[in-house]
Design a protein around this motif. Structure first.
Motif, mmCIF file in Angstrom:
data_model
loop_
_atom_site.group_PDB
_atom_site.id
_atom_site.type_symbol
_atom_site.label_atom_id
_atom_site.label_comp_id
_atom_site.label_asym_id
_atom_site.label_seq_id
_atom_site.Cartn_x
_atom_site.Cartn_y
_atom_site.Cartn_z
ATOM 1 N N ILE A 1 19.558 -15.226 9.667
ATOM 2 C CA ILE A 1 19.787 -15.857 10.968
ATOM 3 C C ILE A 1 19.353 -17.316 10.932
ATOM 4 C CG2 ILE A 1 19.198 -15.786 13.422
ATOM 5 C CD1 ILE A 1 18.781 -12.756 13.100
ATOM 6 N N LEU A 2 18.235 -17.592 10.285
ATOM 7 C CA LEU A 2 17.766 -18.978 10.186
ATOM 8 C C LEU A 2 18.759 -19.852 9.419
ATOM 9 C CD1 LEU A 2 13.942 -18.479 9.514
ATOM 10 C CD2 LEU A 2 15.038 -19.259 11.622
ATOM 11 N N ARG A 3 19.507 -19.254 8.500
ATOM 12 C CA ARG A 3 20.518 -20.013 7.761
ATOM 13 C C ARG A 3 21.753 -20.294 8.619
ATOM 14 N NH1 ARG A 3 19.690 -16.053 3.717
ATOM 15 N NH2 ARG A 3 21.802 -15.242 4.107
ATOM 16 N N GLY A 4 21.840 -19.641 9.763
ATOM 17 C CA GLY A 4 22.993 -19.825 10.630
ATOM 18 C C GLY A 4 24.096 -18.828 10.420
ATOM 19 N N ALA A 5 23.841 -17.775 9.636
ATOM 20 C CA ALA A 5 24.871 -16.790 9.348
ATOM 21 C C ALA A 5 25.055 -15.827 10.513
ATOM 22 C CB ALA A 5 24.514 -16.006 8.083
ATOM 23 N N ASP A 6 26.272 -15.310 10.654
ATOM 24 C CA ASP A 6 26.494 -14.176 11.544
ATOM 25 C C ASP A 6 25.870 -12.944 10.898
ATOM 26 O OD1 ASP A 6 27.901 -15.855 13.157
ATOM 27 O OD2 ASP A 6 29.845 -14.894 12.886
ATOM 28 N N VAL A 7 25.290 -12.072 11.726
ATOM 29 C CA VAL A 7 24.551 -10.924 11.196
ATOM 30 C C VAL A 7 24.921 -9.662 11.958
ATOM 31 C CG1 VAL A 7 22.253 -9.881 10.912
ATOM 32 C CG2 VAL A 7 22.603 -12.292 10.349
ATOM 33 N N VAL A 8 25.121 -8.587 11.224
ATOM 34 C CA VAL A 8 25.235 -7.249 11.793
ATOM 35 C C VAL A 8 24.007 -6.482 11.321
ATOM 36 C CG1 VAL A 8 26.550 -5.105 11.869
ATOM 37 C CG2 VAL A 8 27.745 -7.289 11.804
ATOM 38 N N GLY A 9 23.115 -6.141 12.252
ATOM 39 C CA GLY A 9 21.859 -5.492 11.903
ATOM 40 C C GLY A 9 21.823 -4.060 12.388
ATOM 41 N N SER A 10 21.571 -3.147 11.471
ATOM 42 C CA SER A 10 21.515 -1.726 11.809
ATOM 43 C C SER A 10 20.222 -1.131 11.279
ATOM 44 C CB SER A 10 22.713 -0.990 11.198
ATOM 45 O OG SER A 10 22.605 0.406 11.403
ATOM 46 N N ALA A 11 19.460 -0.518 12.180
ATOM 47 C CA ALA A 11 18.229 0.164 11.793
ATOM 48 C C ALA A 11 17.864 1.141 12.893
ATOM 49 C CB ALA A 11 17.089 -0.829 11.553
ATOM 50 N N GLN A 12 17.053 2.125 12.550
ATOM 51 C CA GLN A 12 16.697 3.154 13.517
ATOM 52 C C GLN A 12 15.873 2.562 14.659
ATOM 53 O OE1 GLN A 12 15.578 2.986 10.410
ATOM 54 N NE2 GLN A 12 13.355 3.212 10.364
#
Length: 418
Positions: free
Chosen positions: A35-46
């Motif tokens: 995220i700090l790099r400016g990338a789009d992120v899809v985050g999945s965790a319980q």
């Protein structure tokens, strides 16, 4: 790995430490640098894995790195499906921002309460808005805020935001945002609809999926107890007293059931209260705070509390009624066993619900023995299974569109026979 290794500023590290974060969780360790790099992120965790801080910390750092705006313009937008989750996310963002050298104004807006105080709170603008989609659109229509400067969008509990009733509002909101922005999708579960939306909105996203390994899984002992439907309240009372649970979150199917079960427990000498969407926002906030303060032993709730409710050291969750979907099962039991604590999740399995629970087990790769508690042995017999039965699992029943298509096809076939 310490937080300092993730590229966060000393002020944010100080805030994280002050909130009791000792070291990054796996989702934070993987998502924050991207995220700090400016990338789009899809985050999945319980559930209970620290997803909120995983996007809140880098969000604040990126805001702080930008030039200050006077008057303030909304640069970060966090969309959530419920009022409770909005309040919780807003609280986390404000707490993490308190040690930054420049103040960050966080506005939390949601429906179910008067819009006027929220409009007053937005005078002078805001840096971050945490909102439910419906109220956000209301405020835009009242010219209380503008979204033309949003450069970072977060969809928290993204799967719920695509549920019936949210999808249209979400699309209307997306149309108001600049095309060039950073997008972050976070959720414990990512069904096909969310994946489709992500593919259409995200640019070369970084996919962060924290596997449910024994090291990462919350410590939740899952139990399935066979019981007749008419004896569930008595069994619930027995378990609360036998295990001396200090606090219990009990899930039921309807608002009426929440009121009814809570009343029965209260009359039996157990401090229980209902929590559901029929209560005013003030009443809901009060119940949650009193539950966190140990003033209620049992809160009987609908799936309203299945997400976005973070109650530290909650020892037990009970599925008095089974959830409609396997996904909701994950979110319900995830209210316990959070932040390294252990917990127990009990499901009452009646004869009528046996087939449904087997499907939940199949989808969650579970195989739980059916316990029988002495004095509460079931006498009811499961109904005969039919070929068309789905056990009530969400997603297998014909949707409204399916029914309309079937009706249209039938009408067309009848017309062809005339």
């Amino acid at each position: 790995m310490p937080f300092s290794a993730l590229g966060l500023s000393p002020a944010l590290i100080h805030s994280a430490t002050a909130m009791g974060f000792v070291a990054p969780t796996p989702i934070q360790e993987a998502a924050i640098p991207a995220i700090l790099r400016g990338a789009d992120v899809v985050g999945s965790a319980q559930t209970g894995s620290g997803k909120t801080a995983a996007f809140a910390l880098p969000l604040l750092q990126r805001l702080h790195a930008g030039s200050p705006h006077t008057p303030r313009r909304v640069r970060a937008l966090v969309l959530v499906p419920t009022r409770e989750l909005a309040a919780q996310v807003g609280e986390v963002v404000r707490s993490l921002a308190q040690h930054l050298p420049q103040p960050v104004k966080v506005a939390v807006v949601f429906g179910g309460v008067s819009i006027n105080p929220q409009m007053m709170g937005l005078r002078g603008g805001a840096d971050v808005v945490v909102a439910t989609p419906g109220r956000l659109l209301d405020l835009v229509e009242h010219n209380a805020l503008q979204l033309a400067n949003v450069n970072l969008l977060v969809l928290d509990e993204a799967d719920r935001l695509l549920d019936l009733g949210f999808a249209e509002e979400l699309q209307r909101t997306l149309a108001l945002l600049p095309q060039q922005r950073q997008n972050l999708f976070f959720s414990a579960t990512f069904p096909a609809a969310v994946q489709t939306l992500a593919e259409g909105l995200l640019t070369d996203p970084v996919r962060v999926a924290v596997a449910d390994t024994p090291a990462n899984e919350p410590s939740i002992a899952q139990r399935a107890i066979a019981v007749d439907a008419s004896r569930r309240t008595q069994l619930l009372r027995h378990l609360v007293q036998e295990h001396q649970w200090s606090r219990v979150l009990v899930f039921v199917a309807t608002q009426y059931a929440a009121e009814h079960v809570a009343e029965k427990l209260y009359k039996a000498g157990i401090f229980a209260t209902p929590f559901h969407g029929g209560l005013s926002q003030g009443a809901r906030k009060q119940v949650l705070q009193e539950f966190k303060d140990d003033r209620w032993q049992v809160v009987v709730t609908t799936d309203l509390a299945a997400r976005g409710i973070d109650i530290a050291q909650l020892p037990a969750v009970v599925n008095y009624d089974l959830p409609r979907s396997a996904v909701d099962y994950v979110h319900r039991i995830g209210r316990t066993g959070r932040a390294g604590e252990s917990g127990v999740a009990v499901s009452f399995v009646t004869a009528d619900a046996e087939a449904h629970f087997r499907l939940i087990e199949k989808r969650q790769h579970l195989s739980l023995p059916r316990e029988q508690i002495p004095g509460f042995e079931p006498t009811e017999v499961p109904p005969e299974a039919t070929a068309a039965s789905t056990g009530g699992i969400k997603g297998k029943r014909p949707s409204k569109k399916d029914k309309l298509r079937a009706a249209a096809a039938a009408a067309q076939a009848a017309k062809g026979q005339d």
